[in-house]
Write a protein that holds these residues in place. Structure first.
Motif, PDB file in Angstrom:
ATOM      1  N   PRO A   1      -0.519 -17.709  -9.843  1.00  0.00           N
ATOM      2  CA  PRO A   1       0.867 -17.292  -9.601  1.00  0.00           C
ATOM      3  C   PRO A   1       1.534 -18.009  -8.430  1.00  0.00           C
ATOM      4  N   GLN A   2       0.738 -18.467  -7.438  1.00  0.00           N
ATOM      5  CA  GLN A   2       1.361 -19.073  -6.259  1.00  0.00           C
ATOM      6  C   GLN A   2       2.080 -20.380  -6.577  1.00  0.00           C
ATOM      7  N   ILE A   3       1.822 -20.965  -7.749  1.00  0.00           N
ATOM      8  CA  ILE A   3       2.514 -22.193  -8.132  1.00  0.00           C
ATOM      9  C   ILE A   3       4.021 -21.965  -8.181  1.00  0.00           C
ATOM     10  N   GLN A   4       4.440 -20.737  -8.465  1.00  0.00           N
ATOM     11  CA  GLN A   4       5.870 -20.415  -8.483  1.00  0.00           C
ATOM     12  C   GLN A   4       6.522 -20.724  -7.141  1.00  0.00           C
ATOM     13  N   GLY A   5       5.762 -20.569  -6.057  1.00  0.00           N
ATOM     14  CA  GLY A   5       6.301 -20.810  -4.721  1.00  0.00           C
ATOM     15  C   GLY A   5       6.318 -22.267  -4.320  1.00  0.00           C
ATOM     16  N   PHE A   6       5.725 -23.133  -5.144  1.00  0.00           N
ATOM     17  CA  PHE A   6       5.706 -24.557  -4.822  1.00  0.00           C
ATOM     18  C   PHE A   6       7.059 -25.212  -5.076  1.00  0.00           C
ATOM     19  N   PHE A   7       7.828 -24.638  -6.011  1.00  0.00           N
ATOM     20  CA  PHE A   7       9.104 -25.233  -6.404  1.00  0.00           C
ATOM     21  C   PHE A   7      10.240 -24.594  -5.624  1.00  0.00           C
ATOM     22  N   ASP A   8      11.112 -25.416  -5.065  1.00  0.00           N
ATOM     23  CA  ASP A   8      12.237 -24.920  -4.279  1.00  0.00           C
ATOM     24  C   ASP A   8      13.398 -24.565  -5.206  1.00  0.00           C
ATOM     25  N   GLY A   9      13.212 -23.488  -5.950  1.00  0.00           N
ATOM     26  CA  GLY A   9      14.206 -23.037  -6.908  1.00  0.00           C
ATOM     27  C   GLY A   9      13.586 -22.009  -7.821  1.00  0.00           C
ATOM     28  N   PRO A  10      14.351 -21.468  -8.772  1.00  0.00           N
ATOM     29  CA  PRO A  10      13.819 -20.440  -9.669  1.00  0.00           C
ATOM     30  C   PRO A  10      12.724 -20.974 -10.582  1.00  0.00           C
ATOM     31  N   VAL A  11      11.704 -20.143 -10.807  1.00  0.00           N
ATOM     32  CA  VAL A  11      10.642 -20.453 -11.764  1.00  0.00           C
ATOM     33  C   VAL A  11      10.519 -19.279 -12.723  1.00  0.00           C
ATOM     34  N   ASP A  12      10.666 -19.551 -14.008  1.00  0.00           N
ATOM     35  CA  ASP A  12      10.492 -18.517 -15.026  1.00  0.00           C
ATOM     36  C   ASP A  12       9.048 -18.569 -15.500  1.00  0.00           C
ATOM     37  N   HIS A  13       8.241 -17.609 -15.036  1.00  0.00           N
ATOM     38  CA  HIS A  13       6.825 -17.564 -15.395  1.00  0.00           C
ATOM     39  C   HIS A  13       6.681 -16.608 -16.578  1.00  0.00           C
ATOM     40  N   LEU A  14       6.535 -17.175 -17.775  1.00  0.00           N
ATOM     41  CA  LEU A  14       6.439 -16.383 -18.992  1.00  0.00           C
ATOM     42  C   LEU A  14       4.982 -16.089 -19.322  1.00  0.00           C
ATOM     43  N   PHE A  15       4.770 -15.034 -20.094  1.00  0.00           N
ATOM     44  CA  PHE A  15       3.418 -14.620 -20.452  1.00  0.00           C
ATOM     45  C   PHE A  15       3.269 -14.580 -21.969  1.00  0.00           C
ATOM     46  N   ALA A  16       2.166 -15.155 -22.453  1.00  0.00           N
ATOM     47  CA  ALA A  16       1.917 -15.190 -23.893  1.00  0.00           C
ATOM     48  C   ALA A  16       1.269 -13.903 -24.394  1.00  0.00           C
ATOM     49  N   MET A  17       0.805 -13.043 -23.498  1.00  0.00           N
ATOM     50  CA  MET A  17       0.051 -11.861 -23.902  1.00  0.00           C
ATOM     51  C   MET A  17       0.761 -10.983 -24.933  1.00  0.00           C
ATOM     52  N   PRO A  18       2.037 -10.648 -24.789  1.00  0.00           N
ATOM     53  CA  PRO A  18       2.665  -9.763 -25.779  1.00  0.00           C
ATOM     54  C   PRO A  18       2.564 -10.293 -27.208  1.00  0.00           C
ATOM     55  N   VAL A  19       2.746 -11.610 -27.377  1.00  0.00           N
ATOM     56  CA  VAL A  19       2.679 -12.206 -28.714  1.00  0.00           C
ATOM     57  C   VAL A  19       1.236 -12.283 -29.200  1.00  0.00           C
ATOM     58  N   LEU A  20       0.341 -12.762 -28.329  1.00  0.00           N
ATOM     59  CA  LEU A  20      -1.057 -12.913 -28.716  1.00  0.00           C
ATOM     60  C   LEU A  20      -1.726 -11.562 -28.956  1.00  0.00           C
ATOM     61  N   LEU A  21      -1.355 -10.567 -28.155  1.00  0.00           N
ATOM     62  CA  LEU A  21      -1.963  -9.254 -28.290  1.00  0.00           C
ATOM     63  C   LEU A  21      -1.708  -8.669 -29.670  1.00  0.00           C
ATOM     64  N   LYS A  22      -0.485  -8.786 -30.135  1.00  0.00           N
ATOM     65  CA  LYS A  22      -0.153  -8.274 -31.464  1.00  0.00           C
ATOM     66  C   LYS A  22      -0.983  -8.989 -32.530  1.00  0.00           C
ATOM     67  N   HIS A  23      -1.130 -10.303 -32.391  1.00  0.00           N
ATOM     68  CA  HIS A  23      -1.895 -11.089 -33.366  1.00  0.00           C
ATOM     69  C   HIS A  23      -3.356 -10.656 -33.388  1.00  0.00           C
ATOM     70  N   PHE A  24      -3.970 -10.532 -32.192  1.00  0.00           N
ATOM     71  CA  PHE A  24      -5.388 -10.193 -32.124  1.00  0.00           C
ATOM     72  C   PHE A  24      -5.658  -8.753 -32.544  1.00  0.00           C
ATOM     73  N   GLN A  25      -4.729  -7.860 -32.287  1.00  0.00           N
ATOM     74  CA  GLN A  25      -4.899  -6.475 -32.732  1.00  0.00           C
ATOM     75  C   GLN A  25      -4.937  -6.391 -34.249  1.00  0.00           C
ATOM     76  N   GLU A  26      -4.217  -7.297 -34.899  1.00  0.00           N
ATOM     77  CA  GLU A  26      -4.198  -7.315 -36.367  1.00  0.00           C
ATOM     78  C   GLU A  26      -5.421  -8.010 -36.948  1.00  0.00           C
ATOM     79  N   LYS A  27      -5.985  -8.977 -36.214  1.00  0.00           N
ATOM     80  CA  LYS A  27      -7.050  -9.817 -36.755  1.00  0.00           C
ATOM     81  C   LYS A  27      -8.455  -9.403 -36.316  1.00  0.00           C
ATOM     82  N   LEU A  28      -8.598  -8.738 -35.176  1.00  0.00           N
ATOM     83  CA  LEU A  28      -9.921  -8.458 -34.616  1.00  0.00           C
ATOM     84  C   LEU A  28     -10.272  -6.980 -34.695  1.00  0.00           C
TER      85      LEU A  28
END
Length: 230
Positions: free
Chosen positions: A140-167
């Motif tokens: 997460p600290q990489i967000q502080g390396f850039f002198d400006g806004p960083v949109d840190h998105l997470f794949a978990m919501p999409v992947l979680l739905k997929h794995f709940q259906e498949k596993l």
């Protein structure tokens, strides 16, 4: 009535590098728009050239690039594309890097080492980027390396739905590949309703791309192993 009429609406411009144009095509399709064509070339000397066929003046521009092999070529291409947008008077430039280049080099493990993730942030800033968008940063600290806004998105919501259906949680074990990913693996374990296991590994900093596994904490025998890492 003479004069200039200002609508206050930003014009969206999507451009892509050559690393994974199919991804950019799909993004454009989801947004109901089209990619602005980029005349991108690599000269015989291996220098990269980029020019946009249409005007980008005053636009809200997004530069999409995947950072796979050869990572240095695709990073340089994205930097050149950002520079071209800046010099063509784009109003705001957002770097879209699903995988942040050099993200694993986010700190000094030994003396006389670089912090390359910070260097990449500085390069994007120098090229003219106003904002960075990435997915599941290595730290997460990489967000502080850039002198400006960083949109840190997470794949978990999409992947979680997929794995709940498949596993099947009854035969599943979530495995953390090392101690640094235990927190993330624990979240996956809770969300999937599956037990957690942890790998104790060691890495020799003098040997590239090699790790040694010393022990596994948790029960994995006969289970479908789900490894949580980035």
């Amino acid at each position: 009535m003479s004069g200039i009429k200002i609508t206050g609406e930003n014009r969206l411009v999507l451009v892509t590098g050559r690393a994974h144009p199919a991804l950019a095509d799909e993004i454009a399709r989801e947004l109901g728009t089209e990619l602005t064509h980029t005349d991108a070339r690599t000269f015989a000397s291996s220098e990269i050239y980029a020019r946009y066929d249409d005007s980008v003046r005053g636009s809200d521009a997004f530069v999409i690039q995947s950072h796979t092999r050869p990572i240095n070529e695709w990073l340089m291409e994205q930097l050149i594309m950002v520079d071209a947008l800046k010099r063509a008077s784009a109003k705001r430039i957002t770097v879209v890097a699903p995988y942040y280049p050099y993200a694993r080099q986010d700190k000094k493990g030994r003396g006389r080492e670089p912090i390359s993730a910070r260097l990449v942030a500085d390069l994007f800033k120098a090229a003219g980027a106003h904002r960075i968008m990435s997915v599941d940063l290595h730290a997460p600290q990489i967000q502080g390396f850039f002198d400006g806004p960083v949109d840190h998105l997470f794949a978990m919501p999409v992947l979680l739905k997929h794995f709940q259906e498949k596993l099947d949680p009854e035969t599943l074990t979530v495995v953390s590949p090392d101690m640094g990913r235990v927190k993330v693996a624990d979240i996956w374990s809770e969300k999937l309703g599956a037990p957690l296991a942890i790998i104790h590994k060691r890495r020799d900093p003098r040997v590239m791309n090699e790790v040694s596994v010393h022990e596994i904490v948790g029960q994995v025998e006969g289970a479908s192993a789900f490894s949580s890492t980035t």
